[in-house]
Design an enzyme around this catalytic site. Structure first.
Site, PDB file in Angstrom:
ATOM      1  N   ASP A  13       0.855  -1.179   0.000  1.00 28.72           N
ATOM      2  CA  ASP A  13       0.000   0.000   0.000  1.00 28.72           C
ATOM      3  C   ASP A  13       0.897   1.237   0.000  1.00 28.72           C
ATOM      4  OD1 ASP A  13      -2.469   1.382   0.143  1.00 28.72           O
ATOM      5  OD2 ASP A  13      -2.217   1.641   2.294  1.00 28.72           O
ATOM      6  N   ASP A  15      -0.232   5.010   1.010  1.00 29.47           N
ATOM      7  CA  ASP A  15      -0.460   5.897   2.158  1.00 29.47           C
ATOM      8  C   ASP A  15      -0.440   5.099   3.454  1.00 29.47           C
ATOM      9  OD1 ASP A  15      -0.934   8.514   0.894  1.00 29.47           O
ATOM     10  OD2 ASP A  15      -2.614   7.483  -0.048  1.00 29.47           O
TER      11      ASP A  15
END
Length: 259
Positions: A13, A15
């Protein structure tokens, strides 16, 4: 449990794992650099459909994270691929930004409000009552309802913002039609990403900061999962879920040596 095969490819991922509020998380640069030097297949994922992969490449590059465009996978790209597989050359009424509209144009979709095959809801900072009303009426008239991701809130420097999941709930309340969510935790997004880089779930790992999207999606896609505590999920939250990541670490810096 039997020993698992070595990790040959990585999905992570963005953020909360590599960056936080526009600032690289310590260790992210070393992790990305080692991935690139190793030659291992990898993808940086985001449920946010606002930006194109080129936009995100430039944004990360300004932060010192050199992630090639082809190594970025967004919910907008996953949604476009899903639609191209399901109904090639279709039409859609879209609520969203350039990341989503560009991905749909690239697969040859026609964007229209005249009898579209789909209503597609993505992320935007300018949801309008007029656009939502049109979406409701088109769905009631038979358009199929797709949403890029189920996230209810998104971060901003001023605090949480309502996101795609919240707006989808509004449309569902008005139409009694639930959308098909393409993004995490739907393992479809993960499997499509693995296919894009020629990777296999048995030798792949997913890194994320959220139990309910990243870890769940990785688990359901058959990958090893690493939860970092540099984002949303806190240590006390982990035991509240009926599933666990393969390993919990403080941050991406703790995973550099595994590449």
């Amino acid at each position: 449990m039997p020993d698992r095969k070595p990790i040959e490819s990585w999905l992570t991922d963005m953020d909360g794992v590599l960056i936080h509020e526009g600032v690289p998380i310590p260790g992210a640069d070393a992790f990305v650099k080692k991935l690139r030097e190793s030659g291992r297949p990898f993808l940086v994922l985001t449920n946010n459909s606002i930006y194109t992969a080129r936009d995100l490449h430039a944004r990360l590059n300004r932060m010192g994270l050199e992630v090639p465009v082809e190594n970025i996978w967004t919910s907008a790209l996953a949604t476009a691929q899903f639609l191209n597989d399901q109904r090639p050359g279709g039409s859609a009424y879209v609520i969203g930004e350039a990341g989503l509209t560009t991905a749909l144009h690239d697969i040859g979709y026609i964007l229209t409000d005249h009898e579209p095959d789909f209503v597609i809801l993505g992320e935007t900072r300018t949801y309008s009552f007029e656009a939502l009303t049109k979406a409701v009426r088109l769905i009631n008239d038979g358009a199929r309802f797709i949403a890029t991701n189920p996230d209810n809130v998104g971060p901003s420097t001023e605090g949480d913002l309502p996101a795609t999941g919240s707006v989808a709930a509004l449309i569902t309340a008005a139409t009694r039609k639930k959308p098909y969510f393409v993004g995490k935790p739907n393992p479809l997004m993960m499997r499509a990403g693995l296919n894009a880089i020629g990777a296999h779930s048995e030798t792949s790992a997913m890194i994320g900061d959220r139990m309910d999207t990243d870890v769940l999606a990785g688990l359901e896609a058959g990958m090893r999962t690493f939860l970092v505590l540099s984002g949303v999920t806190q240590p006390a939250d982990v035991d509240r879920y009926p599933f666990r990541p393969s390993r919990v670490v403080d941050s991406i810096a703790d995973l550099v040596d595994l590449v």
